[in-house]
Design a protein around this motif. Structure first.
Motif, PDB file in Angstrom:
ATOM      1  N   GLY A 229      40.031  73.642  44.599  1.00  0.00           N
ATOM      2  CA  GLY A 229      40.743  72.993  45.817  1.00  0.00           C
ATOM      3  C   GLY A 229      41.810  72.337  45.132  1.00  0.00           C
ATOM      4  N   GLY A 230      42.413  71.451  46.199  1.00  0.00           N
ATOM      5  CA  GLY A 230      43.535  70.926  45.688  1.00  0.00           C
ATOM      6  C   GLY A 230      43.374  69.395  45.491  1.00  0.00           C
ATOM      7  N   THR A 231      42.204  68.716  45.852  1.00  0.00           N
ATOM      8  CA  THR A 231      42.188  67.428  45.907  1.00  0.00           C
ATOM      9  C   THR A 231      41.432  66.734  44.784  1.00  0.00           C
ATOM     10  N   ALA A 232      41.983  66.006  44.033  1.00  0.00           N
ATOM     11  CA  ALA A 232      41.008  65.276  42.720  1.00  0.00           C
ATOM     12  C   ALA A 232      40.006  64.531  43.316  1.00  0.00           C
ATOM     13  N   PRO A 233      38.781  64.550  42.677  1.00  0.00           N
ATOM     14  CA  PRO A 233      37.738  63.764  43.284  1.00  0.00           C
ATOM     15  C   PRO A 233      38.128  62.260  43.532  1.00  0.00           C
ATOM     16  N   CYS A 234      38.933  61.478  42.726  1.00  0.00           N
ATOM     17  CA  CYS A 234      39.214  60.327  42.954  1.00  0.00           C
ATOM     18  C   CYS A 234      40.039  60.062  44.345  1.00  0.00           C
ATOM     19  N   ASN A 235      40.453  61.116  44.939  1.00  0.00           N
ATOM     20  CA  ASN A 235      41.519  61.040  45.792  1.00  0.00           C
ATOM     21  C   ASN A 235      40.798  61.418  47.309  1.00  0.00           C
ATOM     22  N   VAL A 236      39.395  61.947  47.208  1.00  0.00           N
ATOM     23  CA  VAL A 236      38.869  62.108  48.540  1.00  0.00           C
ATOM     24  C   VAL A 236      38.284  60.925  49.146  1.00  0.00           C
ATOM     25  N   GLN A 237      38.922  60.755  50.324  1.00  0.00           N
ATOM     26  CA  GLN A 237      38.647  59.650  51.374  1.00  0.00           C
ATOM     27  C   GLN A 237      37.555  59.704  52.171  1.00  0.00           C
ATOM     28  N   PHE A 238      36.839  58.692  52.536  1.00  0.00           N
ATOM     29  CA  PHE A 238      35.742  58.810  53.460  1.00  0.00           C
ATOM     30  C   PHE A 238      36.084  57.695  54.417  1.00  0.00           C
ATOM     31  N   PRO A 239      35.655  58.056  55.816  1.00  0.00           N
ATOM     32  CA  PRO A 239      35.720  57.230  56.898  1.00  0.00           C
ATOM     33  C   PRO A 239      35.160  55.668  56.511  1.00  0.00           C
ATOM     34  N   ASP A 240      35.794  54.607  57.182  1.00  0.00           N
ATOM     35  CA  ASP A 240      35.044  53.226  56.628  1.00  0.00           C
ATOM     36  C   ASP A 240      33.512  53.158  56.953  1.00  0.00           C
TER      37      ASP A 240
END
Length: 249
Positions: A229-240
């Motif tokens: 994939g293209g997203t580093a683990p630290c940059n994955v966002q979750f809804p509040d």
């Protein structure tokens, strides 16, 4: 059958080759392997001191072993692993080292590794829908180790107490070592044995689905997945609203 999501690599990776040899079993084929000779310890004693990690197979825990939830299948889980692998980018860690973790010997990072910790948290979240709830017996067994209130809440809600902020990455190399002299022999030997893969930056681009065919049987690699994939683990966002009491105890 139980399944687990583990930090692992391909069969020809030096880390896996060394780890399998140290534990005395090939996690890909199930075949026994000759273990290194350790000065001061007989081969029988080396085998005895590595019996537990040998059964689980060389790995680092990401999503602890679980039974499939009713209605889920192995094919569903494999498909979820493939989707997950295609969404996360490979990442690097600074280095691994041979360290004492309490009374156990393990390969652990020598410093904080944010992407590795984030990756483990993502695995806990992403694959939890496949996990059957723990039985009362499993809960009681885990609680015998003595858990904090937060760890106990994690155990109830996610099936494992040492996750998220309680997570500490390790690739176990021994049983519990009660005799200090034996621990010293193993540590010295492991430092030399794993020298090729310690102390250097490592690109992490795979994880494994392991399976325990029946209770007490050795875990084996079911499949290794490559991160593309293209997203580093630290940059994955979750809804509040995804941060529930499971993480805010």
């Amino acid at each position: 059958m139980r399944y687990a999501i583990y930090f692992a690599a391909t069969a020809d990776d030096s880390l896996m080759l060394l780890g399998n040899a140290w534990l005395g079993r090939d996690t890909f084929t199930g075949d026994p392997l000759p273990q290194p000779g350790i000065e001061g310890l007989s081969q029988a004693r080396v085998a005895e001191l590595t019996s537990s990690p040998r059964r689980y197979g060389f790995h680092g825990t990401l999503k602890a072993p679980f039974f499939l939830r009713e209605g889920e299948t192995e094919n569903d889980l494999v498909s979820a692993c493939e989707d997950f692998a295609s969404s996360i980018a490979p990442f690097e860690i600074q280095k691994l080292g041979v360290n004492r973790l309490g009374k156990f010997l393990a390969l652990t990072p020598d410093q904080d590794e944010p992407d590795l910790k984030a990756f483990a948290g993502l695995c806990v979240r992403h694959f939890d829908k496949f996990r059957a709830p723990l039985s009362d017996a499993d809960l009681e067994r885990r609680r015998k180790s003595g858990l904090s209130p937060k760890q106990d809440a994690y155990l109830q809600d996610w099936g494992y107490p040492y996750i998220f902020d309680e997570f500490r990455f390790h690739m176990t190399l021994s049983n519990k070592l009660d005799a200090e002299k034996e621990a010293e022999f193993l540590t010295e030997s492991a430092c030399a044995f794993f020298a090729k893969v310690t102390g250097n930056r490592r690109r992490c681009s795979h994880f494994g689905l392991y399976v325990e065919p029946e209770p007490g049987a050795p875990f084996q690699v079911q499949k290794i997945f490559e991160l593309t994939g293209g997203t580093a683990p630290c940059n994955v966002q979750f809804p509040d609203d995804s941060l529930t009491r499971k993480e805010n105890v």
